[in-house]
Design a protein around this motif. Structure first.
Motif, PDB file in Angstrom:
ATOM      1  N   TYR A   1       0.853  -1.184   0.000  1.00 40.30           N
ATOM      2  CA  TYR A   1       0.000   0.000   0.000  1.00 40.30           C
ATOM      3  C   TYR A   1       0.892   1.238   0.000  1.00 40.30           C
ATOM      4  O   TYR A   1       2.101   1.154   0.263  1.00 40.30           O
ATOM      5  CB  TYR A   1      -0.914   0.018   1.228  1.00 40.30           C
ATOM      6  N   GLN A   2       0.313   2.385  -0.332  1.00 36.90           N
ATOM      7  CA  GLN A   2       1.081   3.625  -0.348  1.00 36.90           C
ATOM      8  C   GLN A   2       1.306   4.076   1.087  1.00 36.90           C
ATOM      9  O   GLN A   2       0.383   4.477   1.781  1.00 36.90           O
ATOM     10  CB  GLN A   2       0.361   4.710  -1.153  1.00 36.90           C
ATOM     11  N   PHE A   3       2.551   4.023   1.510  1.00 40.96           N
ATOM     12  CA  PHE A   3       2.897   4.306   2.908  1.00 40.96           C
ATOM     13  C   PHE A   3       2.976   5.803   3.189  1.00 40.96           C
ATOM     14  O   PHE A   3       2.503   6.281   4.214  1.00 40.96           O
ATOM     15  CB  PHE A   3       4.241   3.651   3.232  1.00 40.96           C
ATOM     16  N   SER A   4       3.570   6.566   2.282  1.00 42.27           N
ATOM     17  CA  SER A   4       3.772   8.005   2.479  1.00 42.27           C
ATOM     18  C   SER A   4       2.778   8.800   1.639  1.00 42.27           C
ATOM     19  O   SER A   4       2.216   8.288   0.672  1.00 42.27           O
ATOM     20  CB  SER A   4       5.194   8.393   2.097  1.00 42.27           C
ATOM     21  N   SER A   5       2.595  10.067   1.995  1.00 38.67           N
ATOM     22  CA  SER A   5       1.642  10.906   1.269  1.00 38.67           C
ATOM     23  C   SER A   5       2.168  11.301  -0.110  1.00 38.67           C
ATOM     24  O   SER A   5       1.401  11.531  -1.040  1.00 38.67           O
ATOM     25  CB  SER A   5       1.334  12.165   2.080  1.00 38.67           C
ATOM     26  N   LEU A   6       3.511  11.415  -0.264  1.00 40.05           N
ATOM     27  CA  LEU A   6       4.159  11.800  -1.528  1.00 40.05           C
ATOM     28  C   LEU A   6       3.720  13.189  -1.998  1.00 40.05           C
ATOM     29  O   LEU A   6       3.713  13.467  -3.197  1.00 40.05           O
ATOM     30  CB  LEU A   6       3.882  10.760  -2.634  1.00 40.05           C
ATOM     31  N   THR A   7       3.358  14.051  -1.081  1.00 41.09           N
ATOM     32  CA  THR A   7       3.005  15.429  -1.437  1.00 41.09           C
ATOM     33  C   THR A   7       4.269  16.272  -1.546  1.00 41.09           C
ATOM     34  O   THR A   7       5.360  15.871  -1.106  1.00 41.09           O
ATOM     35  CB  THR A   7       2.079  16.040  -0.379  1.00 41.09           C
ATOM     36  N   MET A   8       4.138  17.474  -2.101  1.00 43.26           N
ATOM     37  CA  MET A   8       5.282  18.364  -2.235  1.00 43.26           C
ATOM     38  C   MET A   8       5.824  18.742  -0.856  1.00 43.26           C
ATOM     39  O   MET A   8       7.048  18.785  -0.645  1.00 43.26           O
ATOM     40  CB  MET A   8       4.901  19.618  -3.019  1.00 43.26           C
ATOM     41  N   GLY A   9       4.934  19.013   0.092  1.00 49.11           N
ATOM     42  CA  GLY A   9       5.375  19.358   1.440  1.00 49.11           C
ATOM     43  C   GLY A   9       6.157  18.236   2.083  1.00 49.11           C
ATOM     44  O   GLY A   9       7.144  18.473   2.794  1.00 49.11           O
ATOM     45  N   TRP A  10       5.727  16.992   1.837  1.00 45.59           N
ATOM     46  CA  TRP A  10       6.426  15.833   2.404  1.00 45.59           C
ATOM     47  C   TRP A  10       7.833  15.733   1.831  1.00 45.59           C
ATOM     48  O   TRP A  10       8.797  15.455   2.560  1.00 45.59           O
ATOM     49  CB  TRP A  10       5.613  14.579   2.095  1.00 45.59           C
ATOM     50  N   CYS A  11       7.979  15.971   0.519  1.00 49.73           N
ATOM     51  CA  CYS A  11       9.297  15.924  -0.111  1.00 49.73           C
ATOM     52  C   CYS A  11      10.208  17.035   0.413  1.00 49.73           C
ATOM     53  O   CYS A  11      11.387  16.805   0.718  1.00 49.73           O
ATOM     54  CB  CYS A  11       9.163  16.057  -1.634  1.00 49.73           C
ATOM     55  N   ILE A  12       9.668  18.253   0.522  1.00 50.03           N
ATOM     56  CA  ILE A  12      10.471  19.385   0.983  1.00 50.03           C
ATOM     57  C   ILE A  12      10.920  19.189   2.427  1.00 50.03           C
ATOM     58  O   ILE A  12      12.061  19.507   2.790  1.00 50.03           O
ATOM     59  CB  ILE A  12       9.684  20.704   0.826  1.00 50.03           C
ATOM     60  N   ASP A  13      10.021  18.656   3.266  1.00 49.82           N
ATOM     61  CA  ASP A  13      10.406  18.375   4.657  1.00 49.82           C
ATOM     62  C   ASP A  13      11.579  17.411   4.711  1.00 49.82           C
ATOM     63  O   ASP A  13      12.488  17.562   5.541  1.00 49.82           O
ATOM     64  CB  ASP A  13       9.211  17.791   5.418  1.00 49.82           C
ATOM     65  N   CYS A  14      11.562  16.412   3.835  1.00 44.50           N
ATOM     66  CA  CYS A  14      12.668  15.446   3.791  1.00 44.50           C
ATOM     67  C   CYS A  14      13.960  16.130   3.351  1.00 44.50           C
ATOM     68  O   CYS A  14      15.037  15.874   3.910  1.00 44.50           O
ATOM     69  CB  CYS A  14      12.323  14.299   2.844  1.00 44.50           C
ATOM     70  N   HIS A  15      13.868  17.026   2.360  1.00 41.65           N
ATOM     71  CA  HIS A  15      15.043  17.752   1.890  1.00 41.65           C
ATOM     72  C   HIS A  15      15.610  18.667   2.979  1.00 41.65           C
ATOM     73  O   HIS A  15      16.826  18.872   3.050  1.00 41.65           O
ATOM     74  CB  HIS A  15      14.698  18.581   0.648  1.00 41.65           C
ATOM     75  N   LYS A  16      14.729  19.209   3.806  1.00 39.87           N
ATOM     76  CA  LYS A  16      15.187  20.091   4.886  1.00 39.87           C
ATOM     77  C   LYS A  16      15.930  19.311   5.971  1.00 39.87           C
ATOM     78  O   LYS A  16      16.833  19.847   6.619  1.00 39.87           O
ATOM     79  CB  LYS A  16      13.993  20.803   5.513  1.00 39.87           C
ATOM     80  N   GLU A  17      15.527  18.064   6.181  1.00 36.80           N
ATOM     81  CA  GLU A  17      16.089  17.281   7.290  1.00 36.80           C
ATOM     82  C   GLU A  17      17.287  16.431   6.877  1.00 36.80           C
ATOM     83  O   GLU A  17      18.141  16.107   7.714  1.00 36.80           O
ATOM     84  CB  GLU A  17      15.002  16.364   7.861  1.00 36.80           C
ATOM     85  N   THR A  18      17.364  16.055   5.603  1.00 36.00           N
ATOM     86  CA  THR A  18      18.412  15.130   5.152  1.00 36.00           C
ATOM     87  C   THR A  18      19.712  15.874   4.872  1.00 36.00           C
ATOM     88  O   THR A  18      19.751  16.789   4.049  1.00 36.00           O
ATOM     89  CB  THR A  18      17.971  14.380   3.877  1.00 36.00           C
ATOM     90  N   LYS A  19      20.781  15.472   5.549  1.00 34.95           N
ATOM     91  CA  LYS A  19      22.085  16.091   5.349  1.00 34.95           C
ATOM     92  C   LYS A  19      22.828  15.364   4.229  1.00 34.95           C
ATOM     93  O   LYS A  19      22.713  14.159   4.059  1.00 34.95           O
ATOM     94  CB  LYS A  19      22.905  16.043   6.636  1.00 34.95           C
TER      95      LYS A  19
END
Length: 403
Positions: free
Chosen positions: A345-363
């Motif tokens: 099943y689709q685990f994550s929302s895959l929205t733009m906000g979800w992607c940007i949050d990941c980019h902000k946190e990932t070093k």
């Protein structure tokens, strides 16, 4: 007499257990009891061959053929010159146990008996659960009766002039007060806008989407129990934009030799056991055009119409290889614990906000990646940090994903 029969039963049980264990570990990859597989069916093979011949064949079939044995040469020719693995380490006792198992076969367990002595019928509800349900019903009836009584008393009670007059005066005052009208209108407009935009932002967000697939493929069995790496089936994930749908040939790499699941294999969430799962493998054979009896391809294939689970909008650019190979991300980062999913099943929302949050946190990981070394040094000074994030490296620029 009874004691000797019981002792013999115990010996036979031990022989069956040991023979089954040896058969499953050494023979089951090429042989079945009831049908031809890579090799011939071995059920009741003792009725077709002499015990001494079987022992010689199992220990070293090449030596038996070299001796000029006609039966050994005939079996070798029947299976297109495919030699059987020799087992010289097996003792005569080991082989006798295996042959005993092939003669007796699987011993079916007796149906479990319920507490009432019947078989196959579900147990009745526990007495304490029944008492709780009865108590809830009684309390509910009492509450409803009390409410009805209070309502009936209020309807028949005389009106209080002072209270009614005050309520009427408040209502008249509200109708004449323009400020309250404007305030209520603004409140209703904001509430409507909040609800409406909340609904619109959920359009196209399919988190939790779990379609029914044409073949019951369990990631729990493949990726979880059997530890098959995700990229064995989705091999293009590290080389291209998409992860790719595995071709039927990839499935057949294993399932040419696996026409049945193990006896204890099941998918609880789908209520499927061995009988049902074996039929799912037959669906794969139909799609591949594989004849399991003659071990050949018929050429008559059928496409498997898999239902897509994850689907980004066309205006959003996403590259799997950039994340998997360069970024070193695990599949579970976006797709969740796939190894525990019977049906994906689709685990994550895959929205733009979800992607940007990941980019902000990932070093950014610079190990073995000299391309980013100079850029990282300049950006770390600019932002005053030791290690920059993907967002600081340009992961928030619109043109990265929309162009």
């Amino acid at each position: 007499m009874s004691f000797s029969i019981q002792a013999q039963d115990a010996v036979d049980a031990d022989r069956h257990k040991e023979g089954r264990k040896l058969f499953k570990s050494l023979c089951s990859s090429c042989h079945k009891l009831d049908k031809k597989f890579i090799g011939p069916a071995l059920g009741k093979v003792e009725e077709r061959r002499e015990a001494d011949w079987l022992k010689a064949w199992i220990k070293d079939n090449a030596a038996l053929r070299a001796s000029g044995d006609a039966d050994a040469i005939a079996v070798f020719d029947e299976y297109n010159g495919s030699p059987m693995t020799p087992f010289p380490a097996l003792t005569d006792k080991n082989i006798e146990d295996i042959l005993y198992y092939t003669t007796v076969g699987e011993i079916k367990k007796a149906a479990e008996v319920t507490t009432e002595g019947s078989t196959g019928n579900p147990k009745e509800a526990s007495p304490w659960l029944t008492r709780i349900l009865i108590g809830i019903i009684i309390v509910g009836i009492l509450i409803i009766s009390s409410l009805l009584k209070v309502i009936s008393e209020l309807k028949g009670a005389p009106k209080t002039p002072g209270l009614a007059g005050n309520v009427q005066e408040l209502w008249v005052g509200f109708k004449k007060n323009t400020f309250l009208h404007v305030l209520l209108t603004i409140f209703l407009a904001l509430t409507t806008a909040y609800v409406l935009f909340g609904m619109l932002f959920k359009v196209g967000v399919d988190e939790g989407y779990q379609p029914i697939q044409p073949i019951a493929f369990s990631h729990t069995i493949h990726a979880g129990d059997n530890k098959i790496d995700c990229q064995y089936c989705h091999s293009s994930a590290k080389h291209s934009k998409t992860s790719g749908i595995p071709s039927v040939n990839v499935c057949m790499n294993c399932h040419k030799n696996i026409s049945e699941v193990a006896d204890d294999t099941k998918i609880a969430s789908m209520n499927m056991g061995k009988a049902e799962l074996d039929k799912e493998i037959q669906k794969l054979y139909t799609a591949a055009g594989w004849d399991p009896d003659n071990l050949t391809y018929t050429g008559k294939t059928q496409p498997i119409k898999w239902v897509r689970v994850h689907n980004l909008p066309d205006f959003a650019y996403f590259n799997h290889s950039q994340h998997v190979t360069v970024g070193g991300l695990k599949c579970q980062t976006c797709h969740g614990p796939v190894e525990t999913m019977d049906e994906v099943y689709q685990f994550s929302s895959l929205t733009m906000g979800w992607c940007i949050d990941c980019h902000k946190e990932t070093k950014v990981d610079l190990k073995g990646n000299p391309y980013y070394t100079k850029i990282h040094e300049e950006l770390s000074k600019k932002y005053g940090v030791e290690q920059v994030t993907v967002a600081q490296l340009g992961g928030k620029e619109c043109g990265k994903c929309h162009y």
